[in-house]
Each structure stands twice: as C-alpha cells, then as structure tokens.
Design a protein around this motif. Sequence first.
Motif, mmCIF file in Angstrom:
data_model
loop_
_atom_site.group_PDB
_atom_site.id
_atom_site.type_symbol
_atom_site.label_atom_id
_atom_site.label_comp_id
_atom_site.label_asym_id
_atom_site.label_seq_id
_atom_site.Cartn_x
_atom_site.Cartn_y
_atom_site.Cartn_z
ATOM 1 N N ILE A 72 24.778 -16.778 -0.153
ATOM 2 C CA ILE A 72 26.235 -16.719 -0.310
ATOM 3 C C ILE A 72 26.829 -15.627 0.575
ATOM 4 O O ILE A 72 27.864 -15.812 1.215
ATOM 5 N N HIS A 73 26.138 -14.498 0.640
ATOM 6 C CA HIS A 73 26.598 -13.422 1.521
ATOM 7 C C HIS A 73 26.664 -13.917 2.972
ATOM 8 O O HIS A 73 27.644 -13.672 3.690
ATOM 9 N N ALA A 74 25.625 -14.651 3.381
ATOM 10 C CA ALA A 74 25.568 -15.130 4.770
ATOM 11 C C ALA A 74 26.689 -16.139 5.036
ATOM 12 O O ALA A 74 27.348 -16.088 6.084
ATOM 13 N N LEU A 75 26.918 -17.031 4.097
ATOM 14 C CA LEU A 75 27.990 -18.015 4.272
ATOM 15 C C LEU A 75 29.342 -17.312 4.394
ATOM 16 O O LEU A 75 30.149 -17.629 5.277
ATOM 17 N N ARG A 76 29.579 -16.341 3.535
ATOM 18 C CA ARG A 76 30.869 -15.633 3.583
ATOM 19 C C ARG A 76 31.024 -14.829 4.858
ATOM 20 O O ARG A 76 32.120 -14.724 5.422
ATOM 21 N N ASP A 77 29.927 -14.268 5.333
ATOM 22 C CA ASP A 77 29.964 -13.520 6.588
ATOM 23 C C ASP A 77 30.382 -14.442 7.735
ATOM 24 O O ASP A 77 31.228 -14.092 8.568
#
Length: 370
Positions: A139-144
């Motif tokens: 999720i962190h990667a997607l938001r980044d």
Amino acid sequence: FQAHDFHGAHQQGITTPRPAVGMIAAFDVLSTDRAGLERLLRILSERIAFLTRGGRVEQRDARFPPTDSGILGPQVAPDALTITVSVGASLFDQRFGLAAAKPRHLQRMVAFPNDALDAARCHGDLSLQFCANTEGTTIHALRDIIKNTPGLLLLRWKQEGTVPVMAPKADGSTESARNYLGFRDGTANPQADDRQLMQKVVWVDGSEGEPAWARNGSYQAVRIIRNFVERWDRTPLQEQEAIFGRRRDSGAPMSGTVEHDEPHYADDPNGEITALDSHIRLANPRTAGSERNLILRRPFNYSNGVEANGQLDMGLLFIAYQADLEAGFISVQQRLDGEPLEEYIKPVGGGYFFTLPGIQQGDFLGSSLL
Ligand code: HEM
C-alpha cells in the motif's frame, strides 16, 4: 528485510519466490504524447528502484506536504517488495504512435463463456503488480507511485490478495499453499528456478516474430475469479476432488499418493481414475505437444467483503505469465471452458498486459520500446 534488485535482464515478481501479499493495480495513462509517456516511465523506474531497495525518507520543509505518506515511518524497508510494470494493448493505440511496436499477441481481453466481466475491474493501459511480505509495504508503494505521477496516471481498479508462504518441511520437501476452495494450488507449476525452462515458458526470446524491443518481456494474464464458497462448502468431498482431479488434503493426483506424484493419464483413457473433464486434466492433458501451452501461475487468494445477497465476495486473483499469450493462457482457458468447476467460479475482471523487459542501472523501463 530482503531486497530484490530491480535491475537485470528481466523484471522481478515473475520467477521471484512469491511472498505473502500481492496486488494488481491497473491504470489509464493520462499523458497525451510520447514525451509524456517517457516522463511517466522514467518516474516509475526511479520510484521502483527506491521502493524496492528501501532507505530513509528525507522530509524537507514542514510547510509542504510530506514527501512520503509516512505509513512505514521514516525508514522504508524493502520487505521483499517487487513492482512489475506491464502495458495493455490500449497503450498501442494512436496516442503515442506505438501501433507498429505492439507485441504480437497483445490484445484486449474478451469474455469467455463463463465470464461476467465488470467493466470497472477490467483492462488498463498499464498494470503494476506489487508483491511483498506485508500489506503495509504494497500500500505504501502504491501511494508513493500515485503521489509521484500526478497528471500522468489514473487508477482504474485494483485487487489485493494474500497467500500463506510455505516453508520447506524438516525433510526438505515442500507443500503448496491452499486456495479458498481448500485445495493445494501451484503443485504442477513449472519450476520458476529452472532458468532454461523459464526461457521457454515465460520469457519472450525474440524468435517468435516479436518486435526486438520485447525480448526478455513476458505476457501477463490477470483474472479476478470469484469463488462461490457457500455452494462449494455444501458439495460432497468426492465431487470436489473429481472436479479438480486431485485429493483435497494431500494435493495428490487421483492416480498417486503424495502431492508431487505425476498424474498418469495414458493408462486411464476413459477417465475412470482422473475424470476427463477434471480441472487439471483439461488444463494440462500432458499429451504430445501440450507442453507448448505451459504457463507460470502466480496467484493470490482474495477476500473483499460481502455481496448484496449476503454471500462472501472471495476468490482467486489469478496471475499467469507466458512467452505466448495465445499458446498459453488463452488456449488453456479455452480448454477449461465448460469445465464442471464453472458451477463454483465466476471470472469478474482482469486483463492482458505485456510485462516490459528488465533494465540495467541508469536506464528506464520501456526505453527499448520508446
Ligand atoms: C491446476 C485451482 C483457475 C490453469 C490447478 C489445481 C488447482 C487449481 C487446485 C491443482 C494444483 C496445481 O497444480 O496447482 C484453480 C482455481 C481456479 C483456477 C480454484 C479459479 C478460481 C485456473 C485458470 C487457469 C488454470 C483460469 C488457466 C486458464 C491451471 C493449470 C494447472 C492448474 C495449467 C496445472 C495442471 C497440471 O499441470 O496438472 N488449478 N484454478 N487454473 N490450473 Fe487452475
């Protein structure tokens, strides 16, 4: 805190061991010309290099929004993250002048007879497959990536899934994880660590009449396949086992005793042991020539919530890679059309994409295409 180096001949996330968490996110590309597309691919490559390697997030000036969502804290751990970038047939329309460069088999997914495709969960110009040990990391990667591509990418749909990671047993043997129908899934998959086999099954090698830029890429088939688990849980075990052609508890083929026994069909021409219309016999009849239909499956189980009628919305986020989409996924699915398993499954979304070749340090994904 394992890190998978993003650089190399092929992208990560295909033959890479499958971690516990996976997600497919499909996007529309908002850039309107080739320069905008290149800008997008450069940003993606730079973000993926950082996210998969990990590192400290520098916060500059508190009067501005934070550089990072902060959900992993100031130190981003790699957490076995892989992000795999693939492109859909629609990227090769008139917008970017790339029609002549379209991979030979890349096409828009069309419905198979048992499908009930939901337009809101299908297709896309670009797909990102995120895999990691924990959901926070994907999720962190997607938001980044969303934060760093304003005006360039628009999220169309996403589907997350999980799968238990199976540690080898004390005697060194391995067992496959189970899907939400309770059966071991992945048993007969081609070995992803066999480089020669992967060269044949998964990677485009340039000898198939494909454009030169596509070498070392692969075709990605994604399907969101709902499982009618309430109905399945009320089906006799012997019927469930006949439908798959395997024992539920051990995963053994009907003709064997342990999971990794090879199924035997030659001495069972009428399907008295393994039904002729069982899932595994249709998917891979193991007849002369059928090895050209091999695919590498790398699915995750998903559980979304509740349907309007009170049924569980869960199933399989099916992801498969192959060097030839037509000889691979499409041929296998056509053989499966009408299989008894269809009473319990309903494909509702997905799409076909072409996974871009890997790159060396300093280069950007898709540079060979542009
Ligand atoms: C095998 C489940 C959809 C292709 C299997 C096996 C299970 C299974 C339990 C046996 C163990 C194994 O070898 O992995 C499911 C479920 C599905 C589904 C629950 C949908 C919800 C598909 C689709 C395809 C596919 C859409 C491709 C079009 C295969 C292949 C095998 C297989 C190629 C291996 C057959 C062999 O080599 O013996 N599947 N599957 N499956 N499945 Fe599926």
